[in-house]
Design an enzyme around this catalytic site. Sequence first.
Site, PDB file in Angstrom:
ATOM      1  N   PHE A 107     -15.291   3.815   7.181  1.00  0.00           N
ATOM      2  CA  PHE A 107     -13.921   4.118   6.772  1.00  0.00           C
ATOM      3  C   PHE A 107     -13.710   4.029   5.258  1.00  0.00           C
ATOM      4  O   PHE A 107     -12.602   4.270   4.767  1.00  0.00           O
ATOM      5  CB  PHE A 107     -12.923   3.186   7.486  1.00  0.00           C
ATOM      6  CG  PHE A 107     -13.162   1.709   7.275  1.00  0.00           C
ATOM      7  CD1 PHE A 107     -12.733   1.074   6.125  1.00  0.00           C
ATOM      8  CD2 PHE A 107     -13.819   0.957   8.244  1.00  0.00           C
ATOM      9  CE1 PHE A 107     -12.942  -0.291   5.927  1.00  0.00           C
ATOM     10  CE2 PHE A 107     -14.032  -0.409   8.062  1.00  0.00           C
ATOM     11  CZ  PHE A 107     -13.593  -1.030   6.900  1.00  0.00           C
ATOM     12  N   THR A 125      -6.955  -8.644  10.536  1.00  0.00           N
ATOM     13  CA  THR A 125      -7.292  -7.284  10.108  1.00  0.00           C
ATOM     14  C   THR A 125      -7.097  -6.270  11.239  1.00  0.00           C
ATOM     15  O   THR A 125      -6.635  -5.146  11.012  1.00  0.00           O
ATOM     16  CB  THR A 125      -8.730  -7.246   9.560  1.00  0.00           C
ATOM     17  OG1 THR A 125      -8.785  -8.131   8.444  1.00  0.00           O
ATOM     18  CG2 THR A 125      -9.124  -5.851   9.115  1.00  0.00           C
ATOM     19  N   LYS A 134       0.829  -1.202   0.000  1.00  0.00           N
ATOM     20  CA  LYS A 134       0.000   0.000   0.000  1.00  0.00           C
ATOM     21  C   LYS A 134       0.871   1.262   0.000  1.00  0.00           C
ATOM     22  O   LYS A 134       2.090   1.193   0.212  1.00  0.00           O
ATOM     23  CB  LYS A 134      -0.910  -0.044   1.220  1.00  0.00           C
ATOM     24  CG  LYS A 134      -1.870  -1.237   1.190  1.00  0.00           C
ATOM     25  CD  LYS A 134      -2.862  -1.173   2.337  1.00  0.00           C
ATOM     26  CE  LYS A 134      -3.849  -2.321   2.239  1.00  0.00           C
ATOM     27  NZ  LYS A 134      -4.928  -2.209   3.250  1.00  0.00           N
ATOM     28  N   ASN A 159      -2.032  -0.545   7.073  1.00  0.00           N
ATOM     29  CA  ASN A 159      -1.553  -1.909   7.318  1.00  0.00           C
ATOM     30  C   ASN A 159      -0.639  -2.487   6.220  1.00  0.00           C
ATOM     31  O   ASN A 159      -0.537  -3.692   6.062  1.00  0.00           O
ATOM     32  CB  ASN A 159      -2.720  -2.835   7.660  1.00  0.00           C
ATOM     33  CG  ASN A 159      -3.742  -2.912   6.564  1.00  0.00           C
ATOM     34  OD1 ASN A 159      -3.521  -2.414   5.461  1.00  0.00           O
ATOM     35  ND2 ASN A 159      -4.863  -3.541   6.847  1.00  0.00           N
ATOM     36  N   HIS A 208      -2.073  -5.203   0.961  1.00  0.00           N
ATOM     37  CA  HIS A 208      -3.345  -5.882   0.691  1.00  0.00           C
ATOM     38  C   HIS A 208      -3.056  -7.327   0.292  1.00  0.00           C
ATOM     39  O   HIS A 208      -2.094  -7.586  -0.423  1.00  0.00           O
ATOM     40  CB  HIS A 208      -4.075  -5.186  -0.470  1.00  0.00           C
ATOM     41  CG  HIS A 208      -5.226  -5.982  -0.989  1.00  0.00           C
ATOM     42  ND1 HIS A 208      -6.453  -5.985  -0.363  1.00  0.00           N
ATOM     43  CD2 HIS A 208      -5.319  -6.860  -2.019  1.00  0.00           C
ATOM     44  CE1 HIS A 208      -7.265  -6.817  -1.025  1.00  0.00           C
ATOM     45  NE2 HIS A 208      -6.604  -7.361  -2.024  1.00  0.00           N
ATOM     46  N   ARG A 214      -2.544 -14.823   3.616  1.00  0.00           N
ATOM     47  CA  ARG A 214      -3.252 -14.070   4.660  1.00  0.00           C
ATOM     48  C   ARG A 214      -2.612 -14.309   6.028  1.00  0.00           C
ATOM     49  O   ARG A 214      -2.487 -13.382   6.826  1.00  0.00           O
ATOM     50  CB  ARG A 214      -4.726 -14.474   4.689  1.00  0.00           C
ATOM     51  CG  ARG A 214      -5.548 -13.944   3.542  1.00  0.00           C
ATOM     52  CD  ARG A 214      -5.672 -12.443   3.553  1.00  0.00           C
ATOM     53  NE  ARG A 214      -6.127 -11.915   4.811  1.00  0.00           N
ATOM     54  CZ  ARG A 214      -6.599 -10.674   4.976  1.00  0.00           C
ATOM     55  NH1 ARG A 214      -6.670  -9.833   3.948  1.00  0.00           N
ATOM     56  NH2 ARG A 214      -6.975 -10.261   6.152  1.00  0.00           N
TER      57      ARG A 214
HETATM   58  P1  DAT Z   1      -8.141  -6.899   5.189  1.00  0.00           P
HETATM   59  O1  DAT Z   1      -7.403  -5.861   4.394  1.00  0.00           O
HETATM   60  O2  DAT Z   1      -7.335  -7.373   6.380  1.00  0.00           O
HETATM   61  O3  DAT Z   1      -8.669  -8.030   4.345  1.00  0.00           O
HETATM   62  P2  DAT Z   1     -10.781  -5.758   5.146  1.00  0.00           P
HETATM   63  O4  DAT Z   1     -10.918  -6.410   3.814  1.00  0.00           O
HETATM   64  O5  DAT Z   1     -11.859  -5.960   6.149  1.00  0.00           O
HETATM   65  O6  DAT Z   1      -9.403  -6.178   5.846  1.00  0.00           O
HETATM   66  O7  DAT Z   1     -10.602  -4.187   4.963  1.00  0.00           O
HETATM   67  C1  DAT Z   1      -9.889  -3.669   3.860  1.00  0.00           C
HETATM   68  C2  DAT Z   1      -9.041  -2.514   4.340  1.00  0.00           C
HETATM   69  O8  DAT Z   1      -9.866  -1.507   4.903  1.00  0.00           O
HETATM   70  C3  DAT Z   1      -8.045  -2.846   5.453  1.00  0.00           C
HETATM   71  O9  DAT Z   1      -6.870  -3.415   4.926  1.00  0.00           O
HETATM   72  C4  DAT Z   1      -7.807  -1.509   6.045  1.00  0.00           C
HETATM   73  C5  DAT Z   1      -9.170  -0.865   5.966  1.00  0.00           C
HETATM   74  N1  DAT Z   1      -9.904  -1.078   7.215  1.00  0.00           N
HETATM   75  C6  DAT Z   1     -10.503  -2.214   7.641  1.00  0.00           C
HETATM   76  N2  DAT Z   1     -11.050  -2.064   8.844  1.00  0.00           N
HETATM   77  C7  DAT Z   1     -10.781  -0.789   9.200  1.00  0.00           C
HETATM   78  C8  DAT Z   1     -11.066  -0.001  10.343  1.00  0.00           C
HETATM   79  N3  DAT Z   1     -11.767  -0.496  11.368  1.00  0.00           N
HETATM   80  N4  DAT Z   1     -10.616   1.281  10.372  1.00  0.00           N
HETATM   81  C9  DAT Z   1      -9.919   1.791   9.338  1.00  0.00           C
HETATM   82  N5  DAT Z   1      -9.613   1.106   8.223  1.00  0.00           N
HETATM   83  C10 DAT Z   1     -10.035  -0.158   8.160  1.00  0.00           C
HETATM   84 MG    MG Z   2     -10.098  -7.997   2.823  1.00  0.00          MG
END
Ligand code: DAT
Ligand code: MG
Length: 127
Positions: free
Chosen positions: A60, A94, A12, A115, A118, A88
């Site tokens: 978000f 997450t 990212k 984070n 992706h 993963r």
């Molecule tokens: P992941 O990327 O671990 O698969 P996700 O698909 O639920 O998680 O969310 C996609 C992205 O959105 C994640 O990498 C960062 C952002 N995100 C997720 N939960 C969040 C939160 N609670 N606050 C801020 N950003 C968030």
């Molecule tokens: Mg995801």
Amino acid sequence: MANSERTFLAMKPNGVPWGLVGEIIKRFEQKGFHLAGLKFMQASEELLREHYTDLKDHPFFAGLVKYMSSGPMVAMVRYGLNVVKTGRVMLRETNPADSKPGTICGDFCNQAGRNVIHGSDPVESAE
Ligand code: DAT
Ligand code: MG
């Protein structure tokens, strides 16, 4: 064939200036997942809204799209046995507070919104 399972990974916009590109590529190389493609690219907000369409109702979402389009990413496709699930596990939970040391988020991040990388989940999403 299971060995040809593919995943989509993208460092990212914070992973690039934080200097983590080499470290993250190294982890996937060491783990034995093969490189099928790699691109240094900046994604448009339009592409990101499509990529994250499942999350569009989350509070978000707007910030996520803005941040993800704010700078270049290093996008990769890697393949190998169970690469989606294993990838993963290598990345994180997450919630960064649940990410174990030894994972990318366990080692390099403390907030979900920054984070570093992706990784597709599940297989259908990778495809
Ligand atoms: P992941 O990327 O671990 O698969 P996700 O698909 O639920 O998680 O969310 C996609 C992205 O959105 C994640 O990498 C960062 C952002 N995100 C997720 N939960 C969040 C939160 N609670 N606050 C801020 N950003 C968030
Ligand atoms: Mg995801």
